[in-house]
Design an enzyme around this catalytic site. Structure first.
Site, mmCIF file in Angstrom:
data_model
loop_
_atom_site.group_PDB
_atom_site.id
_atom_site.type_symbol
_atom_site.label_atom_id
_atom_site.label_comp_id
_atom_site.label_asym_id
_atom_site.label_seq_id
_atom_site.Cartn_x
_atom_site.Cartn_y
_atom_site.Cartn_z
ATOM 1 N N ARG A 123 0.814 -1.242 0.000
ATOM 2 C CA ARG A 123 0.000 0.000 0.000
ATOM 3 C C ARG A 123 0.836 1.275 0.000
ATOM 4 N NH1 ARG A 123 -2.609 -3.377 3.460
ATOM 5 N NH2 ARG A 123 -4.374 -4.387 2.456
ATOM 6 N N LYS A 145 2.461 11.372 -11.667
ATOM 7 C CA LYS A 145 1.619 10.426 -12.417
ATOM 8 C C LYS A 145 2.392 9.129 -12.626
ATOM 9 C CE LYS A 145 -1.304 13.482 -15.226
ATOM 10 N NZ LYS A 145 -1.638 13.850 -16.607
ATOM 11 N N GLU A 187 9.181 18.380 -26.078
ATOM 12 C CA GLU A 187 8.533 18.829 -24.834
ATOM 13 C C GLU A 187 9.204 20.109 -24.315
ATOM 14 O OE1 GLU A 187 5.801 17.359 -23.735
ATOM 15 O OE2 GLU A 187 5.882 15.287 -24.483
ATOM 16 N N LYS A 229 7.478 22.830 -15.275
ATOM 17 C CA LYS A 229 6.621 21.679 -14.936
ATOM 18 C C LYS A 229 6.317 21.671 -13.440
ATOM 19 C CE LYS A 229 4.709 17.478 -15.378
ATOM 20 N NZ LYS A 229 4.641 16.216 -16.067
ATOM 21 N N GLU A 239 -4.662 17.904 -12.441
ATOM 22 C CA GLU A 239 -5.092 18.291 -13.787
ATOM 23 C C GLU A 239 -6.559 18.692 -13.841
ATOM 24 O OE1 GLU A 239 -3.381 15.905 -16.832
ATOM 25 O OE2 GLU A 239 -4.564 16.862 -18.410
ATOM 26 N N ARG A 243 -2.932 22.504 -15.346
ATOM 27 C CA ARG A 243 -2.026 21.454 -15.826
ATOM 28 C C ARG A 243 -2.311 21.063 -17.286
ATOM 29 N NH1 ARG A 243 0.211 16.254 -12.267
ATOM 30 N NH2 ARG A 243 1.455 15.356 -13.927
ATOM 31 N N ASN A 247 -0.618 20.171 -22.357
ATOM 32 C CA ASN A 247 -1.039 19.364 -23.499
ATOM 33 C C ASN A 247 -0.952 20.104 -24.832
ATOM 34 O OD1 ASN A 247 -1.638 16.999 -22.067
ATOM 35 N ND2 ASN A 247 -3.537 17.914 -21.332
ATOM 36 N N HIS A 250 -0.570 18.204 -27.992
ATOM 37 C CA HIS A 250 -0.855 16.804 -27.668
ATOM 38 C C HIS A 250 -2.186 16.301 -28.228
ATOM 39 C CE1 HIS A 250 2.642 17.128 -25.163
ATOM 40 N NE2 HIS A 250 2.506 15.906 -24.701
ATOM 41 N N HIS A 254 -1.561 12.984 -30.008
ATOM 42 C CA HIS A 254 -2.167 11.712 -29.598
ATOM 43 C C HIS A 254 -2.911 11.076 -30.761
ATOM 44 C CE1 HIS A 254 -2.146 13.019 -25.094
ATOM 45 N NE2 HIS A 254 -1.062 12.340 -25.414
ATOM 46 N N HIS A 267 6.873 9.514 -28.853
ATOM 47 C CA HIS A 267 5.887 10.484 -28.371
ATOM 48 C C HIS A 267 6.254 11.925 -28.768
ATOM 49 C CE1 HIS A 267 2.970 12.424 -25.814
ATOM 50 N NE2 HIS A 267 3.933 13.046 -25.161
HETATM 51 N N1 LIG Z 1 4.094 10.141 -15.854
HETATM 52 C C1 LIG Z 1 4.051 11.160 -16.705
HETATM 53 O O1 LIG Z 1 3.659 12.283 -16.352
HETATM 54 C C2 LIG Z 1 4.532 10.954 -18.111
HETATM 55 C C3 LIG Z 1 4.809 12.063 -18.925
HETATM 56 C C4 LIG Z 1 5.328 11.836 -20.202
HETATM 57 C C5 LIG Z 1 5.549 10.541 -20.641
HETATM 58 N N2 LIG Z 1 5.256 9.491 -19.823
HETATM 59 C C6 LIG Z 1 5.495 8.102 -20.259
HETATM 60 O O2 LIG Z 1 6.875 7.948 -20.500
HETATM 61 C C7 LIG Z 1 7.085 6.918 -21.448
HETATM 62 C C8 LIG Z 1 8.144 7.353 -22.430
HETATM 63 O O3 LIG Z 1 9.301 7.620 -21.718
HETATM 64 P P1 LIG Z 1 10.679 8.104 -22.368
HETATM 65 O O4 LIG Z 1 10.416 8.963 -23.509
HETATM 66 O O5 LIG Z 1 11.470 8.604 -21.245
HETATM 67 O O6 LIG Z 1 11.293 6.798 -22.992
HETATM 68 P P2 LIG Z 1 11.502 5.294 -22.513
HETATM 69 O O7 LIG Z 1 11.359 5.123 -21.059
HETATM 70 O O8 LIG Z 1 10.644 4.501 -23.410
HETATM 71 O O9 LIG Z 1 13.039 5.079 -22.904
HETATM 72 C C9 LIG Z 1 13.450 5.162 -24.236
HETATM 73 C C10 LIG Z 1 14.602 4.218 -24.529
HETATM 74 O O10 LIG Z 1 15.825 4.781 -24.069
HETATM 75 C C11 LIG Z 1 16.526 3.854 -23.242
HETATM 76 N N3 LIG Z 1 17.258 4.684 -22.279
HETATM 77 C C12 LIG Z 1 16.738 5.395 -21.256
HETATM 78 N N4 LIG Z 1 17.684 6.158 -20.696
HETATM 79 C C13 LIG Z 1 18.833 5.897 -21.353
HETATM 80 C C14 LIG Z 1 20.164 6.391 -21.248
HETATM 81 N N5 LIG Z 1 20.486 7.366 -20.386
HETATM 82 N N6 LIG Z 1 21.093 5.879 -22.079
HETATM 83 C C15 LIG Z 1 20.769 4.965 -23.000
HETATM 84 N N7 LIG Z 1 19.524 4.487 -23.174
HETATM 85 C C16 LIG Z 1 18.569 4.952 -22.357
HETATM 86 C C17 LIG Z 1 15.474 2.969 -22.689
HETATM 87 O O11 LIG Z 1 15.998 1.714 -22.337
HETATM 88 C C18 LIG Z 1 14.486 2.876 -23.860
HETATM 89 O O12 LIG Z 1 14.917 1.896 -24.772
HETATM 90 C C19 LIG Z 1 5.730 6.610 -22.054
HETATM 91 O O13 LIG Z 1 5.265 5.389 -21.555
HETATM 92 C C20 LIG Z 1 4.843 7.752 -21.557
HETATM 93 O O14 LIG Z 1 3.493 7.356 -21.366
HETATM 94 C C21 LIG Z 1 4.764 9.683 -18.567
HETATM 95 ZN ZN LIG Z 2 4.042 14.685 -23.837
#
Ligand SMILES: NC(=O)c1ccc[n+]([C@@H]2O[C@H](COP(=O)([O-])OP(=O)(O)OC[C@H]3O[C@@H](n4cnc5c(N)ncnc54)[C@H](O)[C@@H]3O)[C@@H](O)[C@H]2O)c1
Ligand SMILES: [Zn+2]
Length: 373
Positions: A123, A145, A187, A229, A239, A243, A247, A250, A254, A267
C-alpha cells in the site's frame, strides 16, 4: 561538481524536491539519506539502462543498506501489469518491507511502472525518481503520475503518487540514443511556447549546441523545463485546469500516435507534428499571430526530419481526437498559444479550418532537405 539546483514541488501527499546537477548521481546516497532512512533500497531499472549507466551508480552509503538491483524490460509494450507483478514479486523475494525505498532509474517507462509499484507495494513505499531520458528529466518524473497500459489503451491504470525526491543528472543523457534525445526536445520547445518566451528565444539561439548536448546549455534548458513543470503541477496536481496547458500539441499528437498504433512515432515526434498543427490551427482561427506560428514551426523543423505524417484522412484524425480522453464530454478542445510564452484552452471551432489544417500540416514540414537530420 558543478552547481546544484533545487526546487520544491507541492503535492497534497507531501512536498518533494527536484535536485539537478551535472554529476549529482555520484552523491546518490547523500541525497537519499537527506529524505529518509530505509530498511532496504531497491533500484528498479531496465537491462538497457543498466548497461548504459550501471557503472555510474554508487553501490552503498554510510547509513543506508546496499542497493539491490531489479531489472525489467522497458519497451512501451512492457509497460504492463505483468511487469508490475514481476517487480512486486522481486521486492517480496528480496525482503522489502514497508520501510523500503524504491529508486526508479530509467526513462518514462521505468518511472511510470516503478512509480506504480511503489504506490501499490504494501500500500505504498517511498519512491525516488532518477530519470535518464530527456522526457523523463523534464516531464514524466515530475508531477506524480504513475501507471501502466492495458491492451485497451495507454496509461489506463495508475495512481498519483509523488516521489520523495527527484534526482536529475543531465550527464546521464550522454548515452541516450539520438532519436530519443531529439524527440525529447519537443517537450522542451513546448515549455517555451506555453510558459516562457525567454526559454523559447534561448532555444532559438542555442539549438545546435543543444543538439550537440553541450553540458552547460543542456543543464540550463533542463532546469528551466523542470521549473515550469514543477510550478504547473504544484498549482494543479490533479489536472483540473492549469495542468492542461501541458497538453499543447498533444491533441493532434495523440491522434497521430493512435492512428499509427503507437508504432511509427516516438511520443515527442508526434508532439512535434502536433505543435506544428496547433500553430497553424491557432493561426487559422485568429488566435496565434503569423510571426509566432512561423517561429514555432521553424524551431520544430530544427529537431530534424520527423517520421512522415500518416496516410489517414483528416476526418479519421478528427474522430481520434474526439475520442481522446483529454476532450471533455466529447467536445473537442485545443491548447493554443496567443503569443509565444502563453497558452490557453479553446473549444474546437470552424471545422472546415481544422480539416484544412490537417491537410496542410504534412506539407509544412519534411518538404525540404533537413539540415540537421
Ligand atoms: N508520468 C508522466 O507524467 C509521463 C509524462 C510523459 C511521458 N510518460 C510516459 O513515459 C514513457 C516514455 O518515456 P521516455 O520517452 O522517457 O522513454 P523510454 O522510457 O521509453 O526510454 C526510451 C529508450 O531509451 C533507453 N534509455 C533510457 N535512458 C537511457 C540512457 N540514459 N542511455 C541509454 N539508453 C537509455 C530505454 O531503455 C528505452 O529503450 C511513455 O510510456 C509515456 O506514457 C509519462
Ligand atoms: Zn508529452
Amino acid at each position: 561538481m558543478a552547481t546544484v539546483k533545487r526546487i520544491l514541488v507541492k503535492s497534497a501527499a507531501g512536498n518533494y524536491a527536484v535536485v539537478c546537477g551535472n554529476g549529482i548521481l555520484k552523491k546518490l546516497f547523500e541525497q537519499v539519506e537527506k529524505v529518509g532512512r530505509y530498511s532496504s533500497l531497491h533500484l528498479i531499472t531496465s537491462p538497457k539502462v543498466w548497461k548504459a549507466l550501471g557503472n555510474r551508480v554508487p553501490s552503498g552509503g554510510r547509513r543506508n543498506a546496499k542497493l539491490q538491483i531489479h531489472k525489467f524490460e522497458d519497451a512501451e509494450s512492457a509497460k504492463t501489469l505483468q511487469s508490475l507483478e514481476t517487480i512486486a514479486r522481486a521486492l517480496v523475494q528480496s525482503g522489502a518491507d514497508r520501510q523500503a525505498g524504491l529508486l526508479a532509474l530509467g526513462g518514462g517507462v521505468v518511472g511510470d511502472v516503478a512509480g506504480f509499484a511503489a504506490a501499490s507495494y504494501l500500500r505504498g513505499v517511498a519512491l525516488i525518481q532518477i530519470p535518464t531520458t530527456l522526457v523523463a528529466q523534464t516531464d514524466s518524473a515530475i508531477g506524480g503520475k504513475t501507471g501502466v497500459n492495458l491492451p485497451e489503451g495507454k496509461n489506463l491504470l495508475g495512481a498519483f503518487y509523488p516521489p520523495k525526491l527527484v534526482l536529475v543528472d543531465p550527464e546521464l543523457l550522454r548515452t541516450l540514443p539520438d532519436r530519443e534525445f531529439r524527440s525529447g526536445l519537443a517537450e522542451v520547445i513546448k515549455y517555451g511556447v506555453i510558459a516562457d518566451a525567454k526559454l523559447f528565444g534561448f532555444l532559438e539561439r542555442n539549438f545546435e549546441r543543444l543538439l550537440g548536448r553541450e553540458a552547460k546549455v543542456l543543464k540550463q534548458v533542463i532546469w528551466r523545463s523542470i521549473e515550469i513543470k514543477g510550478l504547473v503541477v504544484s498549482r494543479d496536481e490533479r489536472e483540473s485546469g492549469l495542468r492542461e496547458i501541458l497538453n499543447f500539441g498533444h491533441t493532434f499528437g495523440h491522434a497521430l500516435e493512435s492512428a499509427t498504433n503507437y508504432k511509427k512515432y516516438l511520443h515527442g515526434e508526434a508532439v512535434a507534428w502536433g505543435m506544428v498543427a496547433a500553430a497553424l490551427y491557432g493561426h487559422e482561427i485568429g488566435v496565434t499571430p503569423a510571426a509566432d506560428a512561423s517561429r514555432i514551426i521553424s524551431l520544430v523543423k530544427r529537431m530534424g526530419k520527423l517520421p512522415d505524417w500518416p496516410d489517414v484522412s483528416p476526418k479519421h484524425l478528427e474522430e481520434l481526437m474526439t475520442a481522446d480522453k483529454k476532450s471533455r464530454q466529447s467536445r473537442l478542445r485545443f491548447f493554443l498559444t496567443s503569443r509565444i510564452g502563453k497558452a490557453a484552452t479553446y473549444e474546437a471551432c470552424e471545422q472546415a479550418k481544422l480539416e484544412q489544417v490537417l491537410r496542410l500540416t504534412r506539407k509544412v514540414v519534411n518538404t525540404e532537405p533537413v539540415l540537421h537530420g
